[in-house]
Design a protein around this motif. Structure first.
Motif, short mmCIF file in Angstrom:
data_model
loop_
_atom_site.label_atom_id
_atom_site.label_comp_id
_atom_site.label_asym_id
_atom_site.label_seq_id
_atom_site.Cartn_x
_atom_site.Cartn_y
_atom_site.Cartn_z
N GLY A 64 -6.58 7.36 0.54
CA GLY A 64 -5.47 8.29 0.77
C GLY A 64 -5.59 9.50 -0.13
N ARG A 65 -4.97 10.59 0.26
CA ARG A 65 -5.04 11.81 -0.53
C ARG A 65 -4.37 11.62 -1.89
NH1 ARG A 65 -3.44 14.16 4.62
NH2 ARG A 65 -1.31 14.21 3.83
N ALA A 66 -5.05 12.02 -2.95
CA ALA A 66 -4.50 11.87 -4.29
C ALA A 66 -3.25 12.71 -4.48
CB ALA A 66 -5.56 12.25 -5.33
N ALA A 67 -3.14 13.83 -3.78
CA ALA A 67 -1.97 14.69 -3.92
C ALA A 67 -0.70 13.99 -3.47
CB ALA A 67 -2.17 15.98 -3.12
N ASP A 68 -0.84 12.97 -2.64
CA ASP A 68 0.32 12.24 -2.13
C ASP A 68 0.51 10.90 -2.83
OD1 ASP A 68 1.01 14.10 0.04
OD2 ASP A 68 -0.94 13.51 0.83
N PHE A 69 -0.25 10.69 -3.87
CA PHE A 69 -0.21 9.41 -4.58
C PHE A 69 0.79 9.44 -5.72
CE2 PHE A 69 -1.62 6.71 -8.09
CZ PHE A 69 -1.79 5.49 -7.45
N ARG A 78 -13.19 18.49 2.22
CA ARG A 78 -14.23 17.63 1.66
C ARG A 78 -14.28 17.83 0.15
NH1 ARG A 78 -20.55 17.35 3.67
NH2 ARG A 78 -21.18 15.64 2.28
N SER A 79 -14.39 16.76 -0.57
CA SER A 79 -14.41 16.73 -2.04
C SER A 79 -13.03 16.89 -2.66
CB SER A 79 -15.37 17.79 -2.62
OG SER A 79 -16.69 17.52 -2.19
N ASP A 80 -11.95 16.93 -1.84
CA ASP A 80 -10.60 16.85 -2.42
C ASP A 80 -10.44 15.49 -3.09
OD1 ASP A 80 -9.76 19.33 -1.71
OD2 ASP A 80 -8.32 18.69 -0.18
N PRO A 81 -9.62 15.40 -4.15
CA PRO A 81 -9.43 14.10 -4.80
C PRO A 81 -8.68 13.12 -3.89
CG PRO A 81 -7.95 15.75 -5.72
CD PRO A 81 -8.90 16.48 -4.84
N VAL A 82 -9.14 11.89 -3.89
CA VAL A 82 -8.51 10.82 -3.11
C VAL A 82 -8.39 9.57 -3.97
CG1 VAL A 82 -9.29 11.65 -0.84
CG2 VAL A 82 -10.74 10.10 -2.17
N LEU A 90 -3.56 6.79 5.54
CA LEU A 90 -4.73 6.12 4.96
C LEU A 90 -5.82 5.99 6.00
CD1 LEU A 90 -3.01 3.07 3.18
CD2 LEU A 90 -3.93 5.09 2.04
N VAL A 91 -7.04 6.04 5.52
CA VAL A 91 -8.21 5.62 6.31
C VAL A 91 -8.62 4.26 5.78
CG1 VAL A 91 -10.58 6.14 6.97
CG2 VAL A 91 -8.93 8.00 6.65
N LEU A 103 0.82 -1.20 0.00
CA LEU A 103 0.00 0.00 0.00
C LEU A 103 0.86 1.26 0.00
CD1 LEU A 103 -2.78 -0.91 2.58
CD2 LEU A 103 -3.12 -0.50 0.16
N PHE A 104 1.97 1.20 0.72
CA PHE A 104 2.73 2.42 0.94
C PHE A 104 3.76 2.69 -0.14
CE2 PHE A 104 0.88 1.04 4.88
CZ PHE A 104 0.19 2.18 5.23
N ARG A 105 3.87 1.80 -1.11
CA ARG A 105 4.71 2.14 -2.26
C ARG A 105 4.01 3.17 -3.13
NH1 ARG A 105 2.47 -2.82 -3.91
NH2 ARG A 105 1.50 -2.80 -5.97
N PHE A 106 2.70 3.37 -2.91
CA PHE A 106 1.94 4.30 -3.73
C PHE A 106 1.91 5.71 -3.14
CE2 PHE A 106 -0.41 0.27 -4.80
CZ PHE A 106 0.09 0.18 -6.08
N PHE A 107 2.28 5.89 -1.87
CA PHE A 107 2.08 7.17 -1.22
C PHE A 107 3.39 7.72 -0.67
CE2 PHE A 107 -2.04 5.17 -1.20
CZ PHE A 107 -2.87 6.20 -1.58
N ARG A 108 3.58 9.03 -0.78
CA ARG A 108 4.79 9.69 -0.31
C ARG A 108 4.51 10.28 1.08
NH1 ARG A 108 4.34 11.71 -5.65
NH2 ARG A 108 3.40 13.61 -4.84
#
Length: 247
Positions: A235-240, A209-213, A147-148, A90-95
């Motif tokens: 997870g937040r898309a900005a960190d993906f 709310r409504s931020d890309p995830v 992540l949630v 999972l965490f290879r996708f997020f910074r």
């Protein structure tokens, strides 16, 4: 008269070569849970003697199962059923922070019995509304939300977990499944999609709310292919980020 090991081989389709029949009976012992990651398999010589096959044949089949990823060799310890190392995927996708800092912490927000929602039920091969355990938790690295997660476990397979305090589960759940329930997760399928944060996820992820995830839906399976866990991670898309090496 052949012993029980050789009799098991002779009871399979005689048209199959010996090494294929041997592979089949060894895989069956893994899938049945007789052999687990917690203890080494019997020595190669002992297995060869039990099945009344040449040592070279036994080594060949065990080597194939290692290459397949079903078994692993640990230097100085022997051959073991391989544990799937899925949590780090999972965490290879997020910074987030320094990836060398170890496993992100898990904070369980709720842990109770609940009816399976339709999506989880379909993935687990259970009827919608079937009894399950539901874990809602937050993953953090360096105190930053990563992540949630909503995790669904079918009952009665995981009933023993209901008797444990949530602090007993630890940051990594798969070792807890093995330790408390004797369930070894061997593989998983993940599906990634993009959407927007709802109010609850936004609050926990510290975004609007409504931020890309990014949504990651995972179905985890045992060695025999049985689906035993379904989870949805956000997870937040900005960190993906997505990275793959293509050869």
């Amino acid at each position: 008269m052949p012993g029980p090991g050789r009799a098991a081989l002779d009871g399979l389709d005689p048209r199959l070569p010996l090494h294929a029949r041997l592979r089949e009976v060894l895989v069956a012992r893994v899938e049945s849970g007789e052999w687990t990651p917690a203890r080494p398999l019997p020595a190669e010589t002992a297995l060869a003697e039990y099945y009344e096959v040449a040592l070279g044949t036994m080594r060949r089949v065990l080597g194939e199962l290692v290459e397949q990823g079903l078994l692993e060799r640990r230097h100085g310890s022997g051959t073991f059923v391989r544990r799937a190392k899925l949590d780090s995927s999972l965490f290879r996708f997020f910074r987030y922070g320094d990836p060398r800092s170890g496993t992100p912490a898990g904070r369980i927000l709720s842990f109770d019995r609940a009816a399976l929602p339709a999506t989880a039920a379909e993935a687990l091969g259970e009827p919608p509304g079937a009894a399950s355990l539901h874990l809602h938790r937050l993953r953090l690295r360096d105190d930053e939300p990563v992540l949630v997660e909503d995790i669904w476990l079918p009952l009665p397979r995981f009933a023993v977990l209901a008797d444990h305090h949530q602090d007993d589960l630890g940051d990594l759940l798969y070792p807890a499944y093995e330790r408390h329930c004797g369930i070894v997760v061997a593989s998983a399928e993940e599906i990634l999609t993009v959407g927007t944060a709802n109010a609850g996820d936004a609050l926990l992820l510290r975004c609007r709310r409504s931020d890309p995830v990014v949504f990651i839906e995972r179905t985890a399976r045992t060695h025999d292919g049985t689906a035993v866990e379904w989870r949805r991670s956000v997870g937040r898309a900005a960190d993906f980020r997505y990275r793959i090496e293509i050869r």
